[in-house]
Design a protein around this motif. Structure first.
Motif, PDB file in Angstrom:
ATOM      1  N   LYS A 189      -6.689  -0.548   1.196  1.00  0.00           N
ATOM      2  CA  LYS A 189      -6.825  -0.070  -0.191  1.00  0.00           C
ATOM      3  C   LYS A 189      -7.216  -1.204  -1.135  1.00  0.00           C
ATOM      4  O   LYS A 189      -7.765  -0.962  -2.208  1.00  0.00           O
ATOM      5  CB  LYS A 189      -5.489   0.504  -0.683  1.00  0.00           C
ATOM      6  CG  LYS A 189      -5.006   1.747   0.019  1.00  0.00           C
ATOM      7  CD  LYS A 189      -3.642   2.139  -0.541  1.00  0.00           C
ATOM      8  CE  LYS A 189      -3.092   3.388   0.083  1.00  0.00           C
ATOM      9  NZ  LYS A 189      -1.772   3.754  -0.474  1.00  0.00           N
ATOM     10  N   PHE A 190      -6.902  -2.433  -0.753  1.00  0.00           N
ATOM     11  CA  PHE A 190      -7.081  -3.581  -1.633  1.00  0.00           C
ATOM     12  C   PHE A 190      -8.257  -4.421  -1.154  1.00  0.00           C
ATOM     13  O   PHE A 190      -8.318  -4.832   0.011  1.00  0.00           O
ATOM     14  CB  PHE A 190      -5.807  -4.420  -1.677  1.00  0.00           C
ATOM     15  CG  PHE A 190      -4.581  -3.622  -2.027  1.00  0.00           C
ATOM     16  CD1 PHE A 190      -4.403  -3.126  -3.304  1.00  0.00           C
ATOM     17  CD2 PHE A 190      -3.613  -3.347  -1.066  1.00  0.00           C
ATOM     18  CE1 PHE A 190      -3.283  -2.379  -3.641  1.00  0.00           C
ATOM     19  CE2 PHE A 190      -2.487  -2.606  -1.388  1.00  0.00           C
ATOM     20  CZ  PHE A 190      -2.322  -2.111  -2.674  1.00  0.00           C
TER      21      PHE A 190
ATOM     22  N   ASN B 223       2.075   4.257  -5.189  1.00  0.00           N
ATOM     23  CA  ASN B 223       1.061   4.828  -6.079  1.00  0.00           C
ATOM     24  C   ASN B 223       0.929   3.988  -7.344  1.00  0.00           C
ATOM     25  O   ASN B 223       1.818   3.184  -7.663  1.00  0.00           O
ATOM     26  CB  ASN B 223       1.468   6.259  -6.478  1.00  0.00           C
ATOM     27  CG  ASN B 223       1.318   7.249  -5.342  1.00  0.00           C
ATOM     28  OD1 ASN B 223       0.277   7.315  -4.697  1.00  0.00           O
ATOM     29  ND2 ASN B 223       2.363   8.027  -5.104  1.00  0.00           N
TER      30      ASN B 223
ATOM     31  N   ARG C 169      -1.983  -0.005   5.556  1.00  0.00           N
ATOM     32  CA  ARG C 169      -2.489   0.636   4.342  1.00  0.00           C
ATOM     33  C   ARG C 169      -3.205  -0.377   3.434  1.00  0.00           C
ATOM     34  O   ARG C 169      -3.633  -0.037   2.345  1.00  0.00           O
ATOM     35  CB  ARG C 169      -1.335   1.277   3.546  1.00  0.00           C
ATOM     36  CG  ARG C 169      -0.629   2.365   4.302  1.00  0.00           C
ATOM     37  CD  ARG C 169       0.475   3.052   3.507  1.00  0.00           C
ATOM     38  NE  ARG C 169       1.265   3.835   4.414  1.00  0.00           N
ATOM     39  CZ  ARG C 169       0.899   5.040   4.891  1.00  0.00           C
ATOM     40  NH1 ARG C 169      -0.218   5.594   4.478  1.00  0.00           N
ATOM     41  NH2 ARG C 169       1.668   5.669   5.764  1.00  0.00           N
TER      42      ARG C 169
ATOM     43  N   GLN D  59     -10.015  -6.500   2.819  1.00  0.00           N
ATOM     44  CA  GLN D  59     -11.021  -5.759   3.573  1.00  0.00           C
ATOM     45  C   GLN D  59     -11.846  -6.637   4.508  1.00  0.00           C
ATOM     46  O   GLN D  59     -12.195  -6.228   5.619  1.00  0.00           O
ATOM     47  CB  GLN D  59     -11.904  -4.965   2.614  1.00  0.00           C
ATOM     48  CG  GLN D  59     -11.154  -3.830   1.952  1.00  0.00           C
ATOM     49  CD  GLN D  59     -11.906  -3.158   0.824  1.00  0.00           C
ATOM     50  OE1 GLN D  59     -13.070  -3.494   0.552  1.00  0.00           O
ATOM     51  NE2 GLN D  59     -11.260  -2.221   0.140  1.00  0.00           N
TER      52      GLN D  59
ATOM     53  N   GLY E 220       0.793  -1.223   0.000  1.00  0.00           N
ATOM     54  CA  GLY E 220       0.000   0.000   0.000  1.00  0.00           C
ATOM     55  C   GLY E 220       0.823   1.269   0.000  1.00  0.00           C
ATOM     56  O   GLY E 220       0.264   2.365  -0.024  1.00  0.00           O
TER      57      GLY E 220
ATOM     58  N   ARG F 204     -12.436   6.696   6.189  1.00  0.00           N
ATOM     59  CA  ARG F 204     -11.804   5.377   6.246  1.00  0.00           C
ATOM     60  C   ARG F 204     -10.622   5.348   7.200  1.00  0.00           C
ATOM     61  O   ARG F 204     -10.267   4.291   7.729  1.00  0.00           O
ATOM     62  CB  ARG F 204     -11.287   4.972   4.858  1.00  0.00           C
ATOM     63  CG  ARG F 204     -12.329   4.844   3.776  1.00  0.00           C
ATOM     64  CD  ARG F 204     -11.629   4.713   2.430  1.00  0.00           C
ATOM     65  NE  ARG F 204     -10.814   5.893   2.137  1.00  0.00           N
ATOM     66  CZ  ARG F 204      -9.923   5.974   1.157  1.00  0.00           C
ATOM     67  NH1 ARG F 204      -9.701   4.914   0.389  1.00  0.00           N
ATOM     68  NH2 ARG F 204      -9.234   7.089   0.952  1.00  0.00           N
ATOM     69  N   HIS F 205     -10.000   6.469   7.415  1.00  0.00           N
ATOM     70  CA  HIS F 205      -8.689   6.500   8.045  1.00  0.00           C
ATOM     71  C   HIS F 205      -8.743   6.584   9.573  1.00  0.00           C
ATOM     72  O   HIS F 205      -9.657   7.183  10.141  1.00  0.00           O
ATOM     73  CB  HIS F 205      -7.869   7.673   7.506  1.00  0.00           C
ATOM     74  CG  HIS F 205      -7.590   7.572   6.049  1.00  0.00           C
ATOM     75  ND1 HIS F 205      -7.871   8.582   5.163  1.00  0.00           N
ATOM     76  CD2 HIS F 205      -7.071   6.555   5.321  1.00  0.00           C
ATOM     77  CE1 HIS F 205      -7.526   8.203   3.934  1.00  0.00           C
ATOM     78  NE2 HIS F 205      -7.044   6.977   4.011  1.00  0.00           N
TER      79      HIS F 205
ATOM     80  N   PHE G   2      -6.385   2.409   9.666  1.00  0.00           N
ATOM     81  CA  PHE G   2      -6.005   2.581   8.265  1.00  0.00           C
ATOM     82  C   PHE G   2      -5.270   3.912   8.129  1.00  0.00           C
ATOM     83  O   PHE G   2      -5.777   4.961   8.513  1.00  0.00           O
ATOM     84  CB  PHE G   2      -7.242   2.575   7.364  1.00  0.00           C
ATOM     85  CG  PHE G   2      -8.094   1.336   7.495  1.00  0.00           C
ATOM     86  CD1 PHE G   2      -7.520   0.104   7.782  1.00  0.00           C
ATOM     87  CD2 PHE G   2      -9.463   1.399   7.336  1.00  0.00           C
ATOM     88  CE1 PHE G   2      -8.286  -1.037   7.910  1.00  0.00           C
ATOM     89  CE2 PHE G   2     -10.243   0.259   7.457  1.00  0.00           C
ATOM     90  CZ  PHE G   2      -9.668  -0.961   7.744  1.00  0.00           C
TER      91      PHE G   2
ATOM     92  N   SER H  15      -3.635   7.171   6.511  1.00  0.00           N
ATOM     93  CA  SER H  15      -3.719   8.099   5.389  1.00  0.00           C
ATOM     94  C   SER H  15      -2.350   8.208   4.716  1.00  0.00           C
ATOM     95  O   SER H  15      -1.314   8.096   5.379  1.00  0.00           O
ATOM     96  CB  SER H  15      -4.170   9.477   5.876  1.00  0.00           C
ATOM     97  OG  SER H  15      -3.993  10.464   4.873  1.00  0.00           O
ATOM     98  N   ASP H  16      -2.345   8.437   3.414  1.00  0.00           N
ATOM     99  CA  ASP H  16      -1.088   8.605   2.679  1.00  0.00           C
ATOM    100  C   ASP H  16      -0.529  10.019   2.793  1.00  0.00           C
ATOM    101  O   ASP H  16       0.587  10.287   2.362  1.00  0.00           O
ATOM    102  CB  ASP H  16      -1.296   8.286   1.193  1.00  0.00           C
ATOM    103  CG  ASP H  16      -1.586   6.820   0.944  1.00  0.00           C
ATOM    104  OD1 ASP H  16      -1.208   5.985   1.791  1.00  0.00           O
ATOM    105  OD2 ASP H  16      -2.191   6.505  -0.100  1.00  0.00           O
TER     106      ASP H  16
END
Length: 215
Positions: free
Chosen positions: A120-121, A29, A117, A125, A26, A153-154, A141, A143-144
């Motif tokens: 994201k996939f 990019n 992270r 989940q 994760g 979500r974070h 989760f 954050s980037d």
């Protein structure tokens, strides 16, 4: 033998880790570049580069595949009341995630904090949701962002400085205590929605400086 780490920041709380970046799917990019938060990763600098520090993380990447690993982890946590997963690295395998979930289920006396992270996939989940549903587990989760941007979500985000605390986030106060948790257990607390970590270290400062010039 289970290879568990003890980092000074965590007040002696134990953690289980993997090598940073190579297990962090994760962190990348779609174009192959690192997300901002991982571009300044603390786990790629300083003591993390010493062979004796790398060794247990490299060994853990194969050790978790043993049939007895779950039972060994449960035994290793027998006297632990708090545990952190991944002070470096991330859940790079659904099979690993399922085993971690099993450890969490079998150690209800221990509060688990797992930053990741991998939400994201889609394939991760379901197991992450099952972890989060356990009373003794807080999955955060990440954050980037390195400038405080996060969404529903974070559970954590990096901010440029303590003065830049975004609405809805709880400030990590470790910067006031020599970089140590000093008794704070907010990261394990399900009632704390988002933790904001002030950026630290030369590498992260450089990332923030570069990004700020592009705005």
């Amino acid at each position: 033998m289970i290879r568990i780490s003890k980092t000074s920041k965590l007040d002696g709380i134990l953690s289980w880790s993997l090598q940073a970046l190579e297990t962090c799917q994760g962190s990348v990019n779609p174009d192959g570049t690192l997300v901002p938060a991982c571009s300044g990763c603390y786990a790629t600098t300083g003591n993390y580069n010493y062979p004796n520090v790398k060794a247990p993380r490299l060994e853990n990447k194969s050790d978790w595949k043993r049939d007895a690993w779950v039972d060994d982890m449960v035994q290793a946590l027998d006297s632990s009341r708090y545990f952190r997963w991944f002070d470096s690295g991330d859940i790079y395998s659904v099979a690993l995630a399922e085993k971690i979930f099993e450890v969490m289920q079998k150690t209800p006396w221990c509060k688990h904090w797992l930053p990741t992270r991998m939400a994201k996939f889609a394939k991760y989940q379901d197991v992450l949701a099952r972890m989060q549903a356990l009373d003794n587990v807080m999955v955060r989760f990440s954050s980037d962002s390195v400038s405080g941007e996060f969404d529903a979500r974070h559970g954590s985000v990096i901010i440029e400085s303590p003065d830049a605390l975004p609405n809805g986030a709880t400030l990590c106060e470790a910067y006031n205590h020599g970089g140590k948790c000093s008794g704070c257990r907010a990261c394990y607390n399900k009632d704390v929605a988002v933790i904001a970590y002030p950026a630290h270290g030369r590498k992260m400062s450089k990332v923030i400086r570069i990004l700020s010039t592009k705005v």
